[in-house]
Motif scaffolding. Structure first.
Motif, PDB file in Angstrom:
ATOM      1  N   ARG A 208       2.202  -7.089   0.412  1.00 40.01           N
ATOM      2  CA  ARG A 208       2.398  -5.951   1.316  1.00 40.01           C
ATOM      3  C   ARG A 208       3.609  -5.080   0.965  1.00 40.01           C
ATOM      4  NH1 ARG A 208       0.973  -8.655   7.209  1.00 40.01           N
ATOM      5  NH2 ARG A 208      -1.140  -9.320   6.626  1.00 40.01           N
ATOM      6  N   PRO A 209       4.761  -5.662   0.560  1.00 43.20           N
ATOM      7  CA  PRO A 209       5.892  -4.794   0.202  1.00 43.20           C
ATOM      8  C   PRO A 209       5.553  -3.790  -0.899  1.00 43.20           C
ATOM      9  CG  PRO A 209       6.634  -7.056   0.465  1.00 43.20           C
ATOM     10  CD  PRO A 209       5.135  -7.098   0.521  1.00 43.20           C
ATOM     11  N   ILE A 210       4.691  -4.194  -1.835  1.00 40.09           N
ATOM     12  CA  ILE A 210       4.289  -3.288  -2.913  1.00 40.09           C
ATOM     13  C   ILE A 210       3.510  -2.120  -2.341  1.00 40.09           C
ATOM     14  CG2 ILE A 210       2.943  -3.081  -5.038  1.00 40.09           C
ATOM     15  CD1 ILE A 210       3.459  -6.041  -5.533  1.00 40.09           C
ATOM     16  N   TYR A 211       2.633  -2.392  -1.395  1.00 39.38           N
ATOM     17  CA  TYR A 211       1.818  -1.351  -0.777  1.00 39.38           C
ATOM     18  C   TYR A 211       2.655  -0.444   0.132  1.00 39.38           C
ATOM     19  CZ  TYR A 211      -2.702  -3.217  -2.305  1.00 39.38           C
ATOM     20  OH  TYR A 211      -3.784  -3.608  -3.060  1.00 39.38           O
ATOM     21  N   LEU A 212       3.605  -1.035   0.836  1.00 39.12           N
ATOM     22  CA  LEU A 212       4.367  -0.275   1.820  1.00 39.12           C
ATOM     23  C   LEU A 212       5.462   0.593   1.216  1.00 39.12           C
ATOM     24  CD1 LEU A 212       4.702  -2.957   4.641  1.00 39.12           C
ATOM     25  CD2 LEU A 212       3.388  -0.833   4.741  1.00 39.12           C
ATOM     26  N   GLU A 221      -0.445   5.204   4.833  1.00 39.45           N
ATOM     27  CA  GLU A 221      -0.190   4.535   6.104  1.00 39.45           C
ATOM     28  C   GLU A 221       0.520   5.469   7.094  1.00 39.45           C
ATOM     29  OE1 GLU A 221      -0.723   1.094   7.376  1.00 39.45           O
ATOM     30  OE2 GLU A 221      -2.330   1.645   6.013  1.00 39.45           O
ATOM     31  N   ALA A 222       1.491   6.243   6.589  1.00 40.09           N
ATOM     32  CA  ALA A 222       2.208   7.163   7.471  1.00 40.09           C
ATOM     33  C   ALA A 222       1.274   8.250   7.997  1.00 40.09           C
ATOM     34  CB  ALA A 222       3.378   7.788   6.718  1.00 40.09           C
ATOM     35  N   GLY A 223       0.365   8.720   7.149  1.00 38.17           N
ATOM     36  CA  GLY A 223      -0.587   9.743   7.571  1.00 38.17           C
ATOM     37  C   GLY A 223      -1.504   9.236   8.669  1.00 38.17           C
ATOM     38  N   ARG A 224      -1.974   8.002   8.527  1.00 31.15           N
ATOM     39  CA  ARG A 224      -2.826   7.418   9.570  1.00 31.15           C
ATOM     40  C   ARG A 224      -2.045   7.213  10.860  1.00 31.15           C
ATOM     41  NH1 ARG A 224      -5.342   3.363   5.226  1.00 31.15           N
ATOM     42  NH2 ARG A 224      -7.169   4.586   4.631  1.00 31.15           N
ATOM     43  N   THR A 235      11.527   4.259   7.233  1.00 34.72           N
ATOM     44  CA  THR A 235      12.219   3.487   6.197  1.00 34.72           C
ATOM     45  C   THR A 235      11.352   3.362   4.951  1.00 34.72           C
ATOM     46  OG1 THR A 235      13.401   2.202   7.879  1.00 34.72           O
ATOM     47  CG2 THR A 235      13.320   1.286   5.662  1.00 34.72           C
ATOM     48  N   HIS A 236      10.091   2.993   5.150  1.00 33.39           N
ATOM     49  CA  HIS A 236       9.177   2.880   4.015  1.00 33.39           C
ATOM     50  C   HIS A 236       8.942   4.248   3.373  1.00 33.39           C
ATOM     51  CE1 HIS A 236       7.440  -0.894   6.172  1.00 33.39           C
ATOM     52  NE2 HIS A 236       8.418  -1.217   5.360  1.00 33.39           N
TER      53      HIS A 236
END
Length: 266
Positions: A208-212, A221-224, A235-236
């Motif tokens: 998950r850290p790689i994706y985030l 993710e931010a767009g959703r 932060t991400h």
């Protein structure tokens, strides 16, 4: 200094009119001769979203895991595709961005560094129409939140990442013709490795850290989250912005280092 980001964007700013004309020419040429012409910029995403709504909303009745706020699966998917398609169009076409303009490359005074930005600009034009359709779909389903207006701002890390890859791949494309075949293949693979068809929460926890923190995953993710009207993980996003800026600087440096050999290679 070649690694100075202020100098990089100042150079782009000085050539903004020329860049705008090249982007306009690129978009117009794509639809020249088509029966509906530029109307396809609007029709293509509208038809695609309609198919998503029918297939995933009525046939498969797909649901987003840990779905929040009742946002339909097909809208979650469309949010991810808007982001990814901008990146994909820029990167997929970048290997031929310089090779396709040999006459420009051989002109000493022509700012060759803006050529890899043309596919990205065209991708942004298409992305803008996709965004308008997304707004209409969110309003139609009763999921329109004012926070969705942050969507264009949230794209910054992906745009910087696309810039870096475009400059890097455009330079390689001058010397290696196979890049025009290799890069689109890897972009297709990247679509399934990015959280376009699934949320980051579905990814194994160790990954998950790689994706985030990578620009594509963080922006999707931010767009959703913006579409849901929920709090955004800034932060991400900031981490992804820094990574994207580093990619843009390194890509520009590689391009400028290689440009002296372009004329000979072409």
């Amino acid at each position: 200094m070649i690694l100075n980001p202020l100098r990089i964007f100042a150079d782009i700013g000085r050539n903004r009119y020329l860049l705008g004309q090249l982007i306009k020419r690129d978009v117009l040429l794509r639809y020249r001769g088509a029966m509906f012409g530029l109307l396809w910029i609007f029709l293509s995403p509208l038809l695609m979203l309609s198919i998503f709504a029918f297939v995933f909303g009525h046939i498969f009745q797909a649901r987003w895991s840990q779905q929040l706020g009742g946002l339909p699966f097909w809208l979650n998917l469309y949010c991810g595709l808007i982001v990814f398609n901008i990146f994909a169009e820029a990167v997929s076409r970048s290997p031929s961005a310089v090779r396709g303009y040999p006459s420009f490359v051989k002109k000493i005074i022509f700012p060759v560094e803006i050529l890899p930005l043309v596919p990205l600009g065209a991708g942004l034009v298409h992305g803008a129409f996709n965004f308008l359709i997304l707004l209409a779909a969110l309003a139609w389903t009763g999921n329109l939140h004012v926070q969705i207006l942050l969507f264009p701002l949230l794209l910054a890390p992906v745009l910087l990442l696309a810039l870096g890859f475009s400059w890097f791949l455009a330079a390689w494309g001058v010397f290696i013709k196979d890049m025009t075949q290799i890069v689109p293949l890897f972009v297709q693979m990247l679509m399934f490795l990015s959280p376009v068809f699934y949320p980051v929460s579905a990814v194994p926890e160790a990954l998950r850290p790689i994706y985030l923190h990578n620009p594509l995953g963080a922006v999707i993710e931010a767009g959703r989250t913006a579409a849901l009207g929920a709090p955004i993980s800034w932060t991400h996003w900031v981490t992804a912005l820094v990574i994207g800026l580093a990619a843009a600087i390194l890509g520009y440096a590689f391009f400028q280092h290689s440009r002296e050999e372009f004329a000979d290679a072409l």
